[in-house]
Scaffold this motif. Sequence first.
Motif, short mmCIF file in Angstrom:
data_model
loop_
_atom_site.label_atom_id
_atom_site.label_comp_id
_atom_site.label_asym_id
_atom_site.label_seq_id
_atom_site.Cartn_x
_atom_site.Cartn_y
_atom_site.Cartn_z
N GLN A 155 -41.39 42.06 19.39
CA GLN A 155 -42.58 41.68 18.62
C GLN A 155 -43.67 42.73 18.72
N ARG A 156 -43.75 43.36 19.86
CA ARG A 156 -44.73 44.41 20.07
C ARG A 156 -43.98 45.69 20.42
N GLY A 157 -44.45 46.80 19.88
CA GLY A 157 -43.79 48.07 20.14
C GLY A 157 -44.39 49.16 19.27
N VAL A 158 -43.58 50.15 18.93
CA VAL A 158 -44.00 51.24 18.04
C VAL A 158 -43.14 51.15 16.78
N PHE A 159 -43.76 50.86 15.65
CA PHE A 159 -43.03 50.61 14.41
C PHE A 159 -43.53 51.52 13.28
N ALA A 160 -42.68 51.66 12.27
CA ALA A 160 -43.06 52.32 11.02
C ALA A 160 -42.19 51.75 9.91
#
Length: 431
Positions: free
Chosen positions: A211-216
């Motif tokens: 749910q939380r992290g580094v996304f694109a």
Amino acid sequence: MTVISQNNGVREDDGARTDDGACARTDDGAGTDDGLRKLVDVLLPGIDRFADLLTCRITQEEDAYRDHGHVKHDQLRTSCADNLHSMVTQLGRDALDLRVPHDTGRFKAEHGVPLSAVTHAYRLAGRFLWECVLSEAGDTVAREMPYVATAVWSVSDAFTDAVATAYRETMTERAHHDRQVRSLLLAALLDGRLDESTHLWECADALRLPQRGVFAVVSAECGAGARPADEGSLYDVEGALRVLGIWSVWRQEEDAQVGLLSLRSPRGLAQAMELIRRRGAGRVGVSTLFHGLEQVPSAFRQARLACACVEPGSSEVVSYGDSPVRLMVVSAPDSARHAVRTVLSPVLELPPHERDVLLETLSRWFASGGSATETAARMYCHRNTVTHRLRRVQELTGRSPADPVGASEIHLALEAHRLLTGLPSAGTPGL
């Protein structure tokens, strides 16, 4: 052969039938046919005993069954009995009924048993059946032994092939189903319209994303002649990204392939963009990095806008915000078209050859930082020719390319003309 079949333990009678219901043909050699019938008569009464022995052998020699993690002991034993019974009753048949190994293959795939373990168990069963022939009926069919050996190994090979084929077909079906489910969940994330009963964490869990992290978010335009949804311009990019340690989920939209990337660190985005760039996927837009799945809808819009910032027909990967002028154009396409009409109409109304020369000269002039000399070198003409053309633009538009204000207006109108030509007046699709 290592899973319980879906025949619920009901075995075929000695007169095994082919798939079309017709009795299988036997060879013309009466002796060999009689030998096989004797063999079947000798082996069938011992099927339950053979099944116990084969179950023990499989659990001893195949790690996947030793701890009964995938199937229970009684399931494995029932499967052994079903498969042995089917193999014995079909010895010497030209056309085999392969429903038992087919059901076994599907069952094993659905329960996560490795295919290597399944085929190993079937090879063990083939050797075991041959041992049973030698120990239980060797004297009975001694004269027909070469023919019996051929019959045993033919059935064993056919069953092994059938279970492997059914296993692979089932895994393909599951993969397709999983892609469909993941595609629908990704669509819900992109649109910001998760079902009321579906919480964000449930969606993330199903997509195997944190749910939380580094996304694109990535949006890749699908041009003419693009392959189907699962074979688009970024075919197998999901697997290629996984090699880099980047987990991704992809969906085929009407006019683009859209991917949600989960990165180990911000540095992973450069790796992902380079991989996509090497694949020459056409116009590709990438959002800025974000850290929560609730931000996917806004990142999706950024990726679409970034994709629209690439000139039509080119192959380029662009991040959101790389070109502020182009971003302004695609964010407000109707206003940008108004700027084109206001600034460039006199140029656009010229005969095609003269119009194209002036537009190209402007593009080259802006690209060279306003250097008439460099523009002339790029266009293979004299510097005075460039100066004359720029003066012609000033006469037509009332704006001087050498004046900061005039140049900015001309540049904005020129970028708008290049990016929005051919798009519907309602604006950039999907924005």
